[in-house]
Design a protein around this motif. Structure first.
Motif, short mmCIF file in Angstrom:
data_model
loop_
_atom_site.label_atom_id
_atom_site.label_comp_id
_atom_site.label_asym_id
_atom_site.label_seq_id
_atom_site.Cartn_x
_atom_site.Cartn_y
_atom_site.Cartn_z
N GLY A 49 0.82 -1.22 0.00
CA GLY A 49 0.00 0.00 0.00
C GLY A 49 0.84 1.26 0.00
N ARG A 50 1.87 1.28 0.85
CA ARG A 50 2.71 2.48 0.96
C ARG A 50 3.54 2.70 -0.29
N THR A 52 2.70 1.73 -3.30
CA THR A 52 1.75 2.19 -4.33
C THR A 52 1.45 3.67 -4.16
N ASN A 53 1.21 4.07 -2.92
CA ASN A 53 0.93 5.49 -2.66
C ASN A 53 2.13 6.34 -3.03
N GLN A 55 4.33 5.60 -5.31
CA GLN A 55 4.39 5.60 -6.78
C GLN A 55 3.40 6.62 -7.34
N LEU A 56 2.18 6.65 -6.80
CA LEU A 56 1.17 7.59 -7.27
C LEU A 56 1.58 9.03 -6.97
N ALA A 57 2.28 9.21 -5.85
CA ALA A 57 2.70 10.56 -5.48
C ALA A 57 4.00 10.94 -6.18
N GLY A 58 4.61 9.99 -6.88
CA GLY A 58 5.83 10.27 -7.63
C GLY A 58 7.04 10.49 -6.75
N THR A 59 7.09 9.83 -5.59
CA THR A 59 8.19 10.11 -4.65
C THR A 59 9.16 8.95 -4.50
N VAL B 81 -3.12 3.58 5.29
CA VAL B 81 -2.74 3.47 3.88
C VAL B 81 -3.92 3.90 2.99
N GLU B 84 -4.31 7.72 3.01
CA GLU B 84 -3.31 8.36 2.15
C GLU B 84 -3.71 8.22 0.68
N ARG B 85 -4.21 7.04 0.32
CA ARG B 85 -4.62 6.77 -1.08
C ARG B 85 -5.78 7.70 -1.46
N LEU B 136 1.32 16.39 -8.37
CA LEU B 136 1.17 14.97 -8.74
C LEU B 136 2.45 14.40 -9.35
N ARG B 137 3.21 15.28 -10.04
CA ARG B 137 4.46 14.80 -10.65
C ARG B 137 5.58 14.72 -9.62
N ALA B 138 5.64 15.64 -8.70
CA ALA B 138 6.66 15.70 -7.64
C ALA B 138 8.03 15.42 -8.23
N ARG B 140 8.91 12.83 -10.15
CA ARG B 140 8.91 11.90 -11.28
C ARG B 140 9.77 12.48 -12.40
N LEU B 185 -0.46 8.21 -14.36
CA LEU B 185 -1.13 7.91 -13.10
C LEU B 185 -2.25 6.89 -13.29
N GLU B 188 -0.75 3.45 -13.43
CA GLU B 188 -0.33 2.95 -12.11
C GLU B 188 -1.54 2.56 -11.26
#
Lengths: 109, 288
Positions: A49-50, A52-53, A55-59, B81, B84-85, B136-138, B140, B185, B188
């Motif tokens: 989960g973390r 994936t989060n 990855q979605l946040a791009g960090t 989790v 956060e999602r 959203l890109r931060a 990346r 996104l 993913e």
């Protein structure tokens, strides 16, 4: 190794740990073994989960060395799954894989 | 050439230019419609993704509780989790709404009567879109503006009015970047929805189908049991639809690029609308 591959491996691990044969096996284990197994399984869930989060946040970026260790651990675990009656050995291998996962999780912070 | 003939020639040119402008207005108006439809469809998919994520965690907790009694700490570690999602999904929804607003304004730019209004409104929309897209890109690297330098720049096609041409020259690369962000996104998210649906399916099958069947006493409500089993086993088909649905993001971006370059046809935009319908059916099947 790209994050996508690490995540794919961890997702596969989680599905394996939540499959019916593994679930049924541990229902009849001792209380300590049941608690230990569920704790480890949840660590895998939280890690998936973390990541994936992240990855979605791009960090998150590459995880080369740790990803290799994770893959080796998972191969070992796959073998242990064919011998679920050796519960302690299975839990020991799972703990090792989760340990690698925890080090990966530190990269997320 | 006589004055009469010269006037006729210029009239003919004006008619041709007007006809060309009308065709371009139709394409932009239809693309604006497709952009709005995409945003609406993606919003449904994102809501479905949020629900799927939360439901998958519920099934995991029930599964864990069936083996070893759960405590508050375990509950919180899994639930955090989800929280956060949901924040990230919220940002994606807002980003999608802003993209739809931009495409509507683009449609207005192509319509001479509305272009002044569009010009007044577009700056704020694009600023918000870029700001949220930046979040959203931060870090990346694949999607940061600097790395797009090597990508072939878009060249605005000739068949647009002056206001629209000016707007596209100014913002085409910004919008392309935001569309690429959506595309990445969505891909993913699709992988995670796939995983959550599989985990939920297997855990639910164990809980409501297999466990009652293995009980010594007969199943109390046979119809409900059969309904549950069908719903669970057919949830697999949602995964296949998701594969088609996530292509809609790529199609939107490539259609936009061709629209800007003057290469798109109304038929192509109709195909895009059909693809977006696929995306909407994905969302509907995930929340069934």
């Amino acid at each position: 190794m790209p994050l996508d591959d690490v995540l794919d491996d961890l997702r596969e691990l989680e599905r394996m740990l939540r499959s019916a044969p593994v679930q049924e096996h541990f229902k009849s284990a001792s209380a300590d073994e049941r608690a230990r197994f569920v704790g480890l399984r949840q660590e895998v869930t939280v890690l998936v989960g973390r990541l994936t989060n992240a990855q979605l946040a791009g960090t998150l970026s590459q995880l080369d060395a740790l990803a290799g260790e994770l893959q080796a651990g998972m191969r070992d675990l796959q073998v242990r799954l064919t011998r679920l009656d050796e519960t302690l050995a299975f839990l020991h291998t799972l703990a090792a894989v989760v340990g690698v996962g925890a080090r990966i999780a530190l990269l997320v912070k | 050439m006589s004055n009469g003939t010269s006037r006729q020639a210029w009239s003919l040119i004006a008619v041709l230019l007007a006809a060309t402008g009308c065709a371009s207005t139709s394409e932009y108006a239809k693309f604006a419609q497709a952009g709005s439809a995409y945003a609406s469809a993606l919003d449904h998919v994102l809501i479905a993704a949020a629900q799927t994520s939360v439901d998958a965690t519920s099934e995991r907790l029930l599964q864990d509780d069936a083996v070893s009694n759960q405590d508050l700490k375990s509950y919180r570690s899994l639930s955090d989790v989800d929280e956060e999602r949901l924040v990230t999904i919220g940002k994606l929804r807002a980003h999608t709404h802003l993209l739809a607003a931009y495409f509507r304004l683009l449609g207005d730019f192509a319509n001479t009567d509305a272009s002044a209004r569009a010009e007044a409104a577009v700056g704020a929309v694009v600023d918000s879109l870029s700001s949220l897209g930046g979040q959203l890109r931060a870090r990346r690297s694949a999607l940061n503006q600097e790395t797009l330098a090597g990508v072939t720049p878009l060249v605005v096609g000739a068949k647009v009015n002056a206001a629209l041409k000016k707007e596209l020259e100014r913002r085409k690369e910004t919008i392309r970047l935001e569309l690429q962000t959506q595309e990445a996104l969505l891909g993913e998210l699709a992988a995670e929805i796939d995983h959550d649906v599989r985990v939920t399916r297997d855990a639910k099958e164990q809980r409501v189908v297999i466990a009652p069947l293995l009980e010594p006493k007969p199943i109390a409500n046979a119809s409900a049991w059969a309904d549950n089993r069908r719903a669970i086993l057919t949830s697999r088909s949602a995964l296949d639809e998701l594969a088609n649905g996530k292509d809609a993001g790529t199609e939107l971006r490539t259609t936009f690029e061709d629209l800007v370059s003057g290469k798109v046809t109304l038929g192509r935009i109709d195909a895009l609308l059909a693809s977006i319908d696929g995306l909407l059916s994905v969302a509907a099947s995930l929340t069934r």
